[in-house]
Write a protein that holds these residues in place. Structure first.
Motif, mmCIF file in Angstrom:
data_model
loop_
_atom_site.group_PDB
_atom_site.id
_atom_site.type_symbol
_atom_site.label_atom_id
_atom_site.label_comp_id
_atom_site.label_asym_id
_atom_site.label_seq_id
_atom_site.Cartn_x
_atom_site.Cartn_y
_atom_site.Cartn_z
ATOM 1 N N LEU A 210 0.829 -1.205 0.000
ATOM 2 C CA LEU A 210 0.000 0.000 0.000
ATOM 3 C C LEU A 210 0.862 1.253 0.000
ATOM 4 C CD1 LEU A 210 -2.803 1.263 0.098
ATOM 5 C CD2 LEU A 210 -2.732 1.098 2.592
ATOM 6 N N GLN A 211 1.952 1.242 0.768
ATOM 7 C CA GLN A 211 2.841 2.403 0.798
ATOM 8 C C GLN A 211 3.464 2.651 -0.580
ATOM 9 O OE1 GLN A 211 5.545 2.847 4.156
ATOM 10 N NE2 GLN A 211 7.208 3.386 2.761
ATOM 11 N N GLN B 122 -2.367 -4.555 9.055
ATOM 12 C CA GLN B 122 -2.191 -5.321 7.825
ATOM 13 C C GLN B 122 -3.544 -5.631 7.186
ATOM 14 O OE1 GLN B 122 0.411 -6.145 6.101
ATOM 15 N NE2 GLN B 122 2.163 -5.914 7.446
ATOM 16 N N ALA B 123 -4.508 -6.002 8.025
ATOM 17 C CA ALA B 123 -5.840 -6.320 7.510
ATOM 18 C C ALA B 123 -6.493 -5.092 6.884
ATOM 19 C CB ALA B 123 -6.710 -6.876 8.634
ATOM 20 N N ALA B 124 -6.312 -3.933 7.505
ATOM 21 C CA ALA B 124 -6.878 -2.695 6.956
ATOM 22 C C ALA B 124 -6.223 -2.346 5.625
ATOM 23 C CB ALA B 124 -6.707 -1.562 7.962
ATOM 24 N N ALA B 125 -4.892 -2.482 5.561
ATOM 25 C CA ALA B 125 -4.173 -2.191 4.315
ATOM 26 C C ALA B 125 -4.623 -3.135 3.208
ATOM 27 C CB ALA B 125 -2.665 -2.306 4.544
ATOM 28 N N LEU B 126 -4.775 -4.421 3.543
ATOM 29 C CA LEU B 126 -5.215 -5.396 2.547
ATOM 30 C C LEU B 126 -6.607 -5.065 2.039
ATOM 31 C CD1 LEU B 126 -4.800 -8.013 0.981
ATOM 32 C CD2 LEU B 126 -5.608 -9.261 2.985
ATOM 33 N N ALA B 127 -7.498 -4.642 2.944
ATOM 34 C CA ALA B 127 -8.853 -4.280 2.537
ATOM 35 C C ALA B 127 -8.838 -3.131 1.526
ATOM 36 C CB ALA B 127 -9.687 -3.900 3.764
ATOM 37 N N MET B 128 -7.975 -2.151 1.756
ATOM 38 C CA MET B 128 -7.893 -1.029 0.819
ATOM 39 C C MET B 128 -7.305 -1.468 -0.519
ATOM 40 S SD MET B 128 -6.261 2.794 1.332
ATOM 41 C CE MET B 128 -7.638 3.295 2.390
ATOM 42 N N LEU B 129 -6.284 -2.328 -0.468
ATOM 43 C CA LEU B 129 -5.674 -2.823 -1.711
ATOM 44 C C LEU B 129 -6.679 -3.624 -2.532
ATOM 45 C CD1 LEU B 129 -2.224 -3.956 -0.276
ATOM 46 C CD2 LEU B 129 -2.586 -2.085 -1.890
ATOM 47 N N LEU B 130 -7.473 -4.454 -1.860
ATOM 48 C CA LEU B 130 -8.489 -5.235 -2.557
ATOM 49 C C LEU B 130 -9.547 -4.321 -3.177
ATOM 50 C CD1 LEU B 130 -8.944 -8.149 0.015
ATOM 51 C CD2 LEU B 130 -7.977 -8.345 -2.289
ATOM 52 N N ARG B 131 -9.966 -3.321 -2.428
ATOM 53 C CA ARG B 131 -10.996 -2.399 -2.925
ATOM 54 C C ARG B 131 -10.513 -1.614 -4.139
ATOM 55 N NH1 ARG B 131 -12.000 2.375 0.840
ATOM 56 N NH2 ARG B 131 -10.394 3.287 -0.517
ATOM 57 N N GLU B 132 -9.237 -1.216 -4.106
ATOM 58 C CA GLU B 132 -8.684 -0.415 -5.195
ATOM 59 C C GLU B 132 -8.196 -1.270 -6.358
ATOM 60 O OE1 GLU B 132 -8.794 2.916 -5.307
ATOM 61 O OE2 GLU B 132 -9.863 2.844 -3.385
ATOM 62 N N GLY B 133 -8.314 -2.597 -6.220
ATOM 63 C CA GLY B 133 -7.907 -3.479 -7.307
ATOM 64 C C GLY B 133 -6.409 -3.644 -7.448
ATOM 65 N N VAL B 134 -5.666 -3.298 -6.384
ATOM 66 C CA VAL B 134 -4.205 -3.406 -6.429
ATOM 67 C C VAL B 134 -3.762 -4.823 -6.101
ATOM 68 C CG1 VAL B 134 -2.047 -2.510 -5.477
ATOM 69 C CG2 VAL B 134 -4.019 -0.998 -5.747
ATOM 70 N N TRP B 135 -4.492 -5.474 -5.196
ATOM 71 C CA TRP B 135 -4.133 -6.805 -4.712
ATOM 72 C C TRP B 135 -5.251 -7.761 -5.093
ATOM 73 C CZ3 TRP B 135 -0.385 -7.367 -0.292
ATOM 74 C CH2 TRP B 135 -0.138 -8.706 0.007
ATOM 75 N N SER B 136 -4.907 -8.855 -5.763
ATOM 76 C CA SER B 136 -5.904 -9.844 -6.152
ATOM 77 C C SER B 136 -6.448 -10.564 -4.927
ATOM 78 C CB SER B 136 -5.301 -10.870 -7.117
ATOM 79 O OG SER B 136 -6.160 -11.980 -7.291
ATOM 80 N N GLY C 120 -7.656 11.416 -0.108
ATOM 81 C CA GLY C 120 -8.404 11.301 -1.346
ATOM 82 C C GLY C 120 -9.147 9.989 -1.501
ATOM 83 N N LEU C 121 -8.945 9.058 -0.558
ATOM 84 C CA LEU C 121 -9.600 7.753 -0.626
ATOM 85 C C LEU C 121 -10.445 7.525 0.622
ATOM 86 C CD1 LEU C 121 -6.612 5.538 -1.835
ATOM 87 C CD2 LEU C 121 -8.389 6.593 -3.255
ATOM 88 N N ALA C 122 -11.481 6.737 0.479
ATOM 89 C CA ALA C 122 -12.283 6.359 1.649
ATOM 90 C C ALA C 122 -11.451 5.444 2.544
ATOM 91 C CB ALA C 122 -13.550 5.642 1.200
ATOM 92 N N PRO C 123 -11.542 5.586 3.850
ATOM 93 C CA PRO C 123 -10.751 4.743 4.752
ATOM 94 C C PRO C 123 -11.245 3.300 4.739
ATOM 95 C CG PRO C 123 -12.281 6.074 6.003
ATOM 96 C CD PRO C 123 -12.385 6.551 4.588
ATOM 97 N N GLU C 124 -10.410 2.408 5.252
ATOM 98 C CA GLU C 124 -10.784 1.003 5.419
ATOM 99 C C GLU C 124 -10.347 0.556 6.805
ATOM 100 O OE1 GLU C 124 -12.477 -1.168 3.875
ATOM 101 O OE2 GLU C 124 -12.713 -0.396 1.827
ATOM 102 N N GLN C 125 -11.031 -0.456 7.330
ATOM 103 C CA GLN C 125 -10.707 -0.978 8.645
ATOM 104 C C GLN C 125 -10.359 -2.465 8.566
ATOM 105 O OE1 GLN C 125 -13.816 -0.124 11.482
ATOM 106 N NE2 GLN C 125 -13.385 2.087 11.485
ATOM 107 N N GLY C 126 -9.602 -2.922 9.576
ATOM 108 C CA GLY C 126 -9.250 -4.328 9.679
ATOM 109 C C GLY C 126 -9.091 -4.708 11.133
ATOM 110 N N GLN C 127 -9.182 -5.988 11.411
ATOM 111 C CA GLN C 127 -9.063 -6.471 12.784
ATOM 112 C C GLN C 127 -7.951 -7.514 12.890
ATOM 113 O OE1 GLN C 127 -13.057 -7.871 13.828
ATOM 114 N NE2 GLN C 127 -13.415 -5.937 14.896
ATOM 115 N N GLY C 128 -7.417 -7.648 14.119
ATOM 116 C CA GLY C 128 -6.374 -8.627 14.352
ATOM 117 C C GLY C 128 -6.127 -8.817 15.833
ATOM 118 N N ASP C 129 -5.317 -9.831 16.145
ATOM 119 C CA ASP C 129 -5.004 -10.130 17.541
ATOM 120 C C ASP C 129 -4.000 -9.150 18.134
ATOM 121 O OD1 ASP C 129 -6.711 -12.289 17.450
ATOM 122 O OD2 ASP C 129 -5.129 -13.716 16.943
ATOM 123 N N ASN C 130 -3.328 -8.362 17.281
ATOM 124 C CA ASN C 130 -2.452 -7.296 17.745
ATOM 125 C C ASN C 130 -2.565 -6.141 16.763
ATOM 126 O OD1 ASN C 130 -0.517 -7.823 15.553
ATOM 127 N ND2 ASN C 130 0.083 -9.630 16.747
#
Length: 237
Positions: free
Chosen positions: A166-167, A218-232, A202-212
């Motif tokens: 994402l960075q 990481q889950a939040a970043a992945l959610a944004m990547l999936l939404r933006e079509g960057v990560w399959s 410029g983008l809508a935020p995303e959230q993610g959950q985890g044990d730490n």
């Protein structure tokens, strides 16, 4: 009452390949925050963990640049993140049987603290910090080179972590760096569940959950990547 299993620290030193000039440094590195007196905030391993984290990063960067002279900066950064992440440090800690030596409260020990990934990883970094304080960078680097080198085999199959991807994507779009916020925490102290939010201008935020916190980010970043079509959606985690 604080508890440490009845173990010989000499055996741990043998596994580390380092004999401490001042054994108090190793004992401090093995002291979890739950075991210290509230009136003595510096009598736990958190400061050594801070130091060890920096030592580990430098030693791993040195290891990677020596082993992979033709790798790009982006590849080196992703591989470094993989080698210094909580999970890898915990694996190294397990190879040292580190959980047996940690001084922690009875409550923490009773809730499985000796097997917790975060506690093992943090103590691992604290031990590296103690070695650095005891004998300097070269002594700590030698431990890192020996015990992190086997994990180089994982690098070719390790997927880039979502935060790094994402960075890089944001930088490629000329956007500010992602901002991560802790927006929620629930559950008991020994088994918390975190919610993190990632924001990119410029983008809508995303959230993610985890044990730490790291897992949640990481889950939040992945959610944004999936939404933006960057990560399959079928890419490896």
């Amino acid at each position: 009452m604080p508890k440490r299993r009845t173990t010989d620290l000499g055996q741990l030193c043998n596994r580390l390949g380092h004999s401490f000039a001042k054994s108090a440094r190793l004992k401090l590195a093995l002291t979890h925050a739950s075991a210290r007196a509230d009136s003595k905030p510096n009598e736990d391993n958190e400061r050594l963990e801070f130091l060890g984290d920096r030592v580990l990063g430098l030693a791993v960067a040195e290891l990677l640049t020596e082993r992979f002279p033709n790798a790009s900066e982006g590849e080196l950064a992703r591989w470094l993140n993989h080698l210094v992440r909580t999970e890898t440090c915990a694996q190294v800690a397990q190879s040292w049987s580190l959980g047996e030596y940690i001084l922690m409260s009875g409550g923490e020990a009773g809730s499985g603290g000796r097997r917790k990934t975060t506690i093992l990883a943090n103590t691992c970094e604290a031990v590296l910090g103690a070695i650095f304080a005891d004998a300097g960078y070269e002594a700590a680097r030698d431990v890192v080179i020996r015990d992190w080198a086997p994990h180089l085999e994982d690098l070719e199959v390790a997927a880039p972590d979502a935060k790094s991807v994402l960075q890089e994507w944001a930088q490629g779009k000329k956007l500010p760096l992602p901002l991560y916020l802790e927006v929620g925490r629930e559950g008991p102290d020994h088994a918390p569940r975190f919610t993190a939010e990632v924001r990119v201008e410029g983008l809508a935020p995303e959230q993610g959950q985890g044990d730490n916190k790291r897992q949640a980010e990481q889950a939040a970043a992945l959610a944004m990547l999936l939404r933006e079509g960057v990560w399959s959606a079928t890419a490896d985690d």
